[in-house]
Design a protein around this motif. Structure first.
Motif, mmCIF file in Angstrom:
data_model
loop_
_atom_site.group_PDB
_atom_site.id
_atom_site.type_symbol
_atom_site.label_atom_id
_atom_site.label_comp_id
_atom_site.label_asym_id
_atom_site.label_seq_id
_atom_site.Cartn_x
_atom_site.Cartn_y
_atom_site.Cartn_z
ATOM 1 N N VAL A 189 -5.509 4.602 -6.682
ATOM 2 C CA VAL A 189 -3.667 4.335 -6.921
ATOM 3 C C VAL A 189 -4.149 3.503 -7.975
ATOM 4 O O VAL A 189 -3.484 2.527 -8.427
ATOM 5 C CB VAL A 189 -4.043 2.863 -5.393
ATOM 6 N N ARG A 236 0.463 3.980 -3.044
ATOM 7 C CA ARG A 236 0.634 5.451 -2.493
ATOM 8 C C ARG A 236 1.326 6.344 -2.751
ATOM 9 O O ARG A 236 1.127 7.809 -3.154
ATOM 10 C CB ARG A 236 -0.311 5.624 -0.898
ATOM 11 N N ASN A 268 0.735 -0.995 -0.150
ATOM 12 C CA ASN A 268 0.234 -0.382 0.188
ATOM 13 C C ASN A 268 0.927 0.789 -0.307
ATOM 14 O O ASN A 268 0.618 2.522 -0.251
ATOM 15 C CB ASN A 268 -1.464 -0.094 0.814
ATOM 16 N N THR A 277 -7.216 7.188 -0.739
ATOM 17 C CA THR A 277 -6.079 7.197 -2.066
ATOM 18 C C THR A 277 -6.282 6.987 -2.914
ATOM 19 O O THR A 277 -6.065 5.407 -2.896
ATOM 20 C CB THR A 277 -4.762 7.053 -1.701
#
Length: 232
Positions: free
Chosen positions: A178, A65, A61, A176
């Motif tokens: 992605v 990010r 992650n 976020t």
């Protein structure tokens, strides 16, 4: 053997031996590999898998990010196209809708790098490999009429030929974004065509995109086969 190592030039063929089952040595290996993966998934359970992969998920992650941050909203995409025979797209999508709101086992079984799939309070959660990284992300905002980027996507196909369309942002628990997904289905005389597009931040290595296009091919092929079997 790593991806960078060359495969020795040698061929091995099965001439005699196994009784029943048919298929090639590769088919045998695939059967046993799937059985082993299913055994470990079952023994560990959903939370056990999440606990086991917690550190790798955190790293994966963080990687996505960072890619999102350095890409400043810009994405690159690629498409996998599959042709299915013997099943209509509506039948397949009805099976998928049911699968995502029920037992996750048929969803997990479609790919050895599926770890968790299902819906929670945030959305449809997926824990799987994104390239070499394991990530935990959500899908949401389905519908090409709700996402501005989907309305203008270069990969958008004519409504008359591909009337069944779904688009989604791929986002982490903190919001976020992605990745993106645009999947489109058009019926044919004897089945349907799946046009499967995925987008990742432009600073992601190309191998991440390439591997996910392969990932699409494996999981959707197996989901289509499972959906067809469920019609019997």
């Amino acid at each position: 053997m790593t991806e960078n190592q060359k495969t020795p030039y040698v061929t091995v063929t099965l001439e005699a031996g196994p009784a029943g089952g048919g298929g090639s040595i590769d088919d045998f290996e695939l059967f046993y590999a799937r059985r082993a993966v299913d055994r470990f998934r079952t023994l560990l359970g959903r939370q056990g898998l999440l606990d086991l992969l917690a550190a790798e998920i955190e790293e994966g992650n963080a990687f996505l990010r960072q890619c999102a941050r350095t890409s400043d909203g810009a994405f690159k995409g690629g498409t996998t196209v599959l042709e299915a025979k013997g099943l209509a797209s509506g039948e397949f999508l009805a099976w998928m809708d049911k699968a995502f709101t029920g037992d996750e086992k048929p969803l997990l079984a479609a790919h050895p790098e599926h770890y968790v799939m299902g819906t929670d309070e945030i959305g449809a959660r997926v824990v799987e490999n994104i390239g070499p990284h394991i990530a935990s992300f959500y899908m949401g905002g389905w519908g090409t009429d709700t996402l501005d980027w989907a309305k203008d996507a270069a990969e958008l196909l004519p409504e008359a030929e591909f009337p069944r369309k779904m688009s989604s942002n791929l986002f982490l628990a903190d919001g976020t974004v992605v990745g993106r997904a645009l999947i489109q289905f058009g019926d044919t005389a004897d089945g349907f065509t799946s046009d499967l597009t995925v987008y990742f931040p432009v600073t992601c290595p190309d191998e991440v995109l390439d591997h996910h296009l392969r990932h699409y091919a494996v999981e959707f092929r197996n989901w289509i086969v499972a959906a067809a079997a469920a019609q019997d």
